[in-house]
Design a protein around this motif. Structure first.
Motif, mmCIF file in Angstrom:
data_model
loop_
_atom_site.group_PDB
_atom_site.id
_atom_site.type_symbol
_atom_site.label_atom_id
_atom_site.label_comp_id
_atom_site.label_asym_id
_atom_site.label_seq_id
_atom_site.Cartn_x
_atom_site.Cartn_y
_atom_site.Cartn_z
ATOM 1 N N ARG A 1 28.519 -7.937 -18.254
ATOM 2 C CA ARG A 1 28.377 -6.770 -17.400
ATOM 3 C C ARG A 1 29.350 -6.849 -16.226
ATOM 4 O O ARG A 1 29.711 -7.933 -15.775
ATOM 5 C CB ARG A 1 26.941 -6.649 -16.883
ATOM 6 N N SER A 2 29.726 -5.688 -15.719
ATOM 7 C CA SER A 2 30.639 -5.639 -14.588
ATOM 8 C C SER A 2 29.878 -5.897 -13.291
ATOM 9 O O SER A 2 28.833 -5.283 -13.027
ATOM 10 C CB SER A 2 31.320 -4.275 -14.521
ATOM 11 N N GLU A 3 30.397 -6.833 -12.494
ATOM 12 C CA GLU A 3 29.853 -7.121 -11.176
ATOM 13 C C GLU A 3 31.000 -7.301 -10.201
ATOM 14 O O GLU A 3 32.101 -7.674 -10.584
ATOM 15 C CB GLU A 3 29.006 -8.402 -11.185
ATOM 16 N N GLN A 4 30.728 -7.031 -8.926
ATOM 17 C CA GLN A 4 31.734 -7.303 -7.921
ATOM 18 C C GLN A 4 31.748 -8.799 -7.600
ATOM 19 O O GLN A 4 30.739 -9.488 -7.754
ATOM 20 C CB GLN A 4 31.451 -6.495 -6.654
ATOM 21 N N LEU A 5 32.884 -9.280 -7.129
ATOM 22 C CA LEU A 5 32.999 -10.694 -6.779
ATOM 23 C C LEU A 5 31.944 -11.102 -5.755
ATOM 24 O O LEU A 5 31.436 -12.227 -5.794
ATOM 25 C CB LEU A 5 34.399 -10.994 -6.234
ATOM 26 N N LEU A 6 31.591 -10.217 -4.844
ATOM 27 C CA LEU A 6 30.592 -10.565 -3.834
ATOM 28 C C LEU A 6 29.240 -10.869 -4.459
ATOM 29 O O LEU A 6 28.396 -11.551 -3.851
ATOM 30 C CB LEU A 6 30.479 -9.469 -2.776
ATOM 31 N N GLN A 7 28.993 -10.384 -5.683
ATOM 32 C CA GLN A 7 27.736 -10.677 -6.370
ATOM 33 C C GLN A 7 27.804 -11.987 -7.151
ATOM 34 O O GLN A 7 26.838 -12.376 -7.801
ATOM 35 C CB GLN A 7 27.392 -9.521 -7.317
ATOM 36 N N LEU A 8 28.936 -12.666 -7.044
ATOM 37 C CA LEU A 8 29.120 -13.946 -7.735
ATOM 38 C C LEU A 8 29.437 -15.089 -6.781
ATOM 39 O O LEU A 8 29.118 -16.244 -7.060
ATOM 40 C CB LEU A 8 30.265 -13.836 -8.760
ATOM 41 N N ALA A 9 30.068 -14.800 -5.636
ATOM 42 C CA ALA A 9 30.614 -15.869 -4.792
ATOM 43 C C ALA A 9 30.237 -15.741 -3.331
ATOM 44 O O ALA A 9 30.952 -16.227 -2.459
ATOM 45 C CB ALA A 9 32.144 -15.896 -4.936
ATOM 46 N N SER A 10 29.105 -15.113 -3.034
ATOM 47 C CA SER A 10 28.671 -14.931 -1.646
ATOM 48 C C SER A 10 27.520 -15.861 -1.307
ATOM 49 O O SER A 10 26.725 -16.231 -2.173
ATOM 50 C CB SER A 10 28.240 -13.481 -1.420
ATOM 51 N N LEU A 11 27.398 -16.197 -0.038
ATOM 52 C CA LEU A 11 26.365 -17.137 0.387
ATOM 53 C C LEU A 11 24.961 -16.530 0.371
ATOM 54 O O LEU A 11 23.977 -17.275 0.346
ATOM 55 C CB LEU A 11 26.681 -17.661 1.790
#
Length: 393
Positions: free
Chosen positions: A262-272
């Motif tokens: 599924r498509s996700e933004q980077l912030l949904q993968l690499a944010s604290l």
């Protein structure tokens, strides 16, 4: 006759711009090299010895540069190096974060002189104005009247469109929506008696790395700041590249495919905030203190590092295919050891990609650290007034 006056005015403005540009060149060069004698400044800027001397004398008279101790060589007169005068100018910064407000005072050398901070669950307009009203005078109380007259302005580093990520920030929607109509120039300008400069928070962090960090003197790099939300900036030819809408380097919004396709933004993968969501209240407080290596959170930290590294590595390759840069710099609200582990994992991921047709780059840690956004906000008025890396803000 009117036409002649307009032409003369244009010529005056043109000469003023040239003079201003050369002053910026010299101040930028001195900042980069720490200190230089007049002859070296003339040589590296391409100015004549006379022109360089006139400008340096003017900058010295204005209190922006100061003479160092004479250095004796083998022959001839002692060489006098010129460096930035730390008290020559000051910048005040206001960082609006998704978990904190920071007020920061830096001197002309980029050294932090004072800081104030306030944490919260999510940012509100009312809380910001109260924090600024009571905090600004406290921040500058140690400065003399002469030093206060040298404050170049207030820089504001804020997430753009802060109201668009209600679910991820755990915020009250009605409170976040107030930011959409908030006029920083109007409301902040009514509180502070100085010029106001506004910039994206992670672009400001990138400016701090460019101005006060970047020990390798890279001229072209992408920059990632891993905070509550991940973001970043881009530097091209020693200049911050902000884009048509001043939002270049918005890596957090980069669309990527997750493990489920599924498509996700980077912030949904690499944010604290993702790491934070796995911890209880006491652990979250320790997480924000940055005083440990977070080893006690290894059970949730390790999978977060893997997912974050994978997302950032994909963003690096994607960006490299468009901009052809020298390096990716990684910084954030992270302990040094955690940042080191993240950079190592990113480089491991990068080694697995097919780089044919691209110049291979790797990632290195940024050197400013967790307060890069705050220091960057205070750097905005210094950039706008004194350096070549002018954000045009």
């Amino acid at each position: 006759m009117a036409h002649k006056n307009e032409t003369e005015n244009d010529q005056v403005k043109g000469h003023a711009s040239i003079r201003n540009f050369n002053e910026r060149r010299i101040l930028t060069l001195i900042r980069q090299e720490q200190a230089l004698p007049k002859a070296a400044i003339a040589k590296q800027t391409g100015l004549s010895a006379q022109s360089a001397t006139i400008i340096i004398n003017k900058l010295e008279e204005a209190g922006l540069v100061s003479r160092g101790k004479p250095q004796r060589g083998r022959v001839g007169q002692p060489v006098v190096p010129f460096g930035l005068n730390p008290e020559g100018a000051y910048g005040v910064g206001l960082k609006i974060g998704r978990r904190s407000f920071d007020l920061t005072l830096v001197d002309f050398a980029g050294v932090v002189q004072a800081t104030l901070s306030e944490r919260f669950a999510y940012p509100t307009v009312d809380a910001l104005l109260m924090f600024l009203e009571r905090g600004l005078s406290a921040l500058t109380v140690s400065l003399s009247d002469e030093q206060q007259s040298r404050i170049a302005g207030l820089g504001i580093a804020t997430p753009f469109e802060i109201w668009n990520w209600v679910e991820e920030s755990g915020a009250d929607q009605s409170e976040l929506e107030k930011w959409q109509a908030f006029d920083f120039q109007q409301h902040v300008g009514a509180i502070v008696n100085m010029p106001v400069y506004i910039c994206n928070d992670d672009t400001a962090a990138c400016s701090a790395e460019l101005t006060f960090g970047n020990p390798e003197r890279l001229s072209d790099f992408m920059y990632f700041f891993v905070g509550t939300f991940v973001g970043g900036g881009v530097v091209i030819n020693n200049q911050l590249f902000t884009g048509f809408n001043n939002n270049a380097g918005a890596f957090g919004s980069l669309p990527l495919r997750n493990e489920q396709g599924r498509s996700e933004q980077l912030l949904q993968l690499a944010s604290l905030y993702l790491l934070e969501s796995k911890l209880d209240a006491g652990q979250k407080n320790a997480l924000h203190s940055l005083t440990t290596d977070w080893s006690e959170y290894e059970e949730v930290l390790t999978p977060w590092l893997e997912k974050a590294a994978d997302g950032i590595a994909k963003a690096i390759v994607t960006t490299q295919s468009v901009l052809d840069l020298q390096r990716a710099l990684i910084d954030g609200a992270l302990p040094e050891l955690v940042k080191q582990h993240l950079v190592e994992r990113i480089n491991q991921k990068l080694e697995q990609y097919d780089w044919r047709g691209l110049h291979v780059i790797n990632a290195s840690p940024g050197v400013i650290g967790p307060k890069a956004q705050s220091i960057g906000s205070a750097n905005l008025p210094l950039m706008a007034n004194f350096y070549l890396e002018n954000l045009q803000i």
